[in-house]
Design an enzyme around this catalytic site. Structure first.
Site, PDB file in Angstrom:
ATOM      1  N   HIS A   1      -9.729  43.124   6.798  1.00  0.00           N
ATOM      2  CA  HIS A   1      -8.754  43.325   7.868  1.00  0.00           C
ATOM      3  C   HIS A   1      -9.023  44.634   8.610  1.00  0.00           C
ATOM      4  O   HIS A   1      -9.767  45.510   8.142  1.00  0.00           O
ATOM      5  CB  HIS A   1      -7.336  43.342   7.285  1.00  0.00           C
ATOM      6  CG  HIS A   1      -7.088  44.472   6.339  1.00  0.00           C
ATOM      7  ND1 HIS A   1      -6.853  45.770   6.752  1.00  0.00           N
ATOM      8  CD2 HIS A   1      -7.067  44.515   4.988  1.00  0.00           C
ATOM      9  CE1 HIS A   1      -6.688  46.551   5.704  1.00  0.00           C
ATOM     10  NE2 HIS A   1      -6.820  45.818   4.611  1.00  0.00           N
TER      11      HIS A   1
ATOM     12  N   THR B   1      -5.108  49.890   9.140  1.00  0.00           N
ATOM     13  CA  THR B   1      -3.650  49.832   9.158  1.00  0.00           C
ATOM     14  C   THR B   1      -3.058  51.233   9.181  1.00  0.00           C
ATOM     15  O   THR B   1      -3.772  52.234   9.001  1.00  0.00           O
ATOM     16  CB  THR B   1      -3.110  49.098   7.916  1.00  0.00           C
ATOM     17  OG1 THR B   1      -3.394  49.903   6.756  1.00  0.00           O
ATOM     18  CG2 THR B   1      -3.727  47.720   7.758  1.00  0.00           C
TER      19      THR B   1
ATOM     20  N   GLU C   1      -4.988  41.804  -1.822  1.00  0.00           N
ATOM     21  CA  GLU C   1      -5.618  43.034  -2.279  1.00  0.00           C
ATOM     22  C   GLU C   1      -5.292  43.271  -3.759  1.00  0.00           C
ATOM     23  O   GLU C   1      -4.363  42.671  -4.321  1.00  0.00           O
ATOM     24  CB  GLU C   1      -5.134  44.213  -1.422  1.00  0.00           C
ATOM     25  CG  GLU C   1      -5.712  45.569  -1.769  1.00  0.00           C
ATOM     26  CD  GLU C   1      -7.233  45.636  -1.682  1.00  0.00           C
ATOM     27  OE1 GLU C   1      -7.880  45.000  -2.540  1.00  0.00           O
ATOM     28  OE2 GLU C   1      -7.754  46.344  -0.809  1.00  0.00           O
TER      29      GLU C   1
END
Length: 226
Positions: free
Chosen positions: A10, A13, A87
């Protein structure tokens, strides 16, 4: 029929940016994370995928939709979420400062103060690192090596089931999960020595073979170089 699997980490963040432990807890993609992912998505826009999947955490779901929307040659329906590809779970440490957390893990591993995770793993090995994380966790909720290994095996079994008759798929998952999966299934790695942490938006490529075996064939590759 073998299935080629593009494992995409991803995008960056808020917790990545703030240097906080982020496993099962979630935080939104940053502007940088989204912009970096657009580069990955554009690089993969002409790659045909029979399907796309993601972990069930929002940062992965948001990432896979960016990949889907940019792809010009694939007809992807509803994204299936695979919680097995979450995760690594860090228990009570979720949301804590990363350096302080690793220092506590190093102390639990008996090597004194050390906040560099690669140095800790290279000194004690991955199994002891996971065990020390669980010991250091006040509630002992963090996944240890056996628990994570069992989940990875289950994840590959689930992926094998859902990708029957699919030749190439994209799956968005997470940095420590990709790294640990690669230590298990990449012949260039082992349990004793650390490998670099995959970059946000990078691609790690695996093959689900006809005989049921899974192997990593490319690790932490810039999508533009595939």
């Amino acid at each position: 029929m073998s299935t080629e699997v593009y494992l995409v980490r991803h995008g960056e963040t808020m917790f990545n940016q703030l240097n906080k432990v982020q496993g099962w807890c979630d935080s939104p993609l940053t502007v940088k994370g989204i912009n970096d992912l657009k580069v990955t998505a554009n690089a993969l826009s002409q790659v045909h995928f029979d399907n796309m999947y993601s972990s069930d955490l929002k940062r992965a779901i948001d990432t896979v939709h960016l990949m889907k929307d940019a792809n010009l040659v694939s007809d992807i329906g509803k994204i299936k979420k695979l919680p097995e590809f979450r995760e690594v779970f860090f228990g009570t440490f979720e949301g804590d400062d990363i350096n302080q957390t690793w220092d506590q893990v190093a102390m639990a591993a008996g090597i004194g103060h050390e906040d560099n995770v690669a140095k800790i793993i290279n000194q004690v090995g991955l199994r002891e690192f996971r065990e020390a994380t669980k010991r250091a966790d006040p509630r002992h909720l963090a996944e240890d090596k056996d628990e994570l290994d069992e989940r990875m095996v289950r994840a590959i079994d689930v992926l094998r089931d859902v990708t029957k008759n699919e030749q190439r798929v994209l799956l968005v998952t997470h940095g420590d999960f990709i790294k640990t999966l690669s230590i298990k299934y990449w012949n260039k790695s082992d349990d004793k020595h650390d490998i670099i942490f995959p970059d946000n938006g990078s691609v790690t490529r695996g093959i689900l073979h006809d005989n049921g075996k899974f192997e990593i064939v490319d690790y932490n590759v810039d999508a533009e170089k595939l």
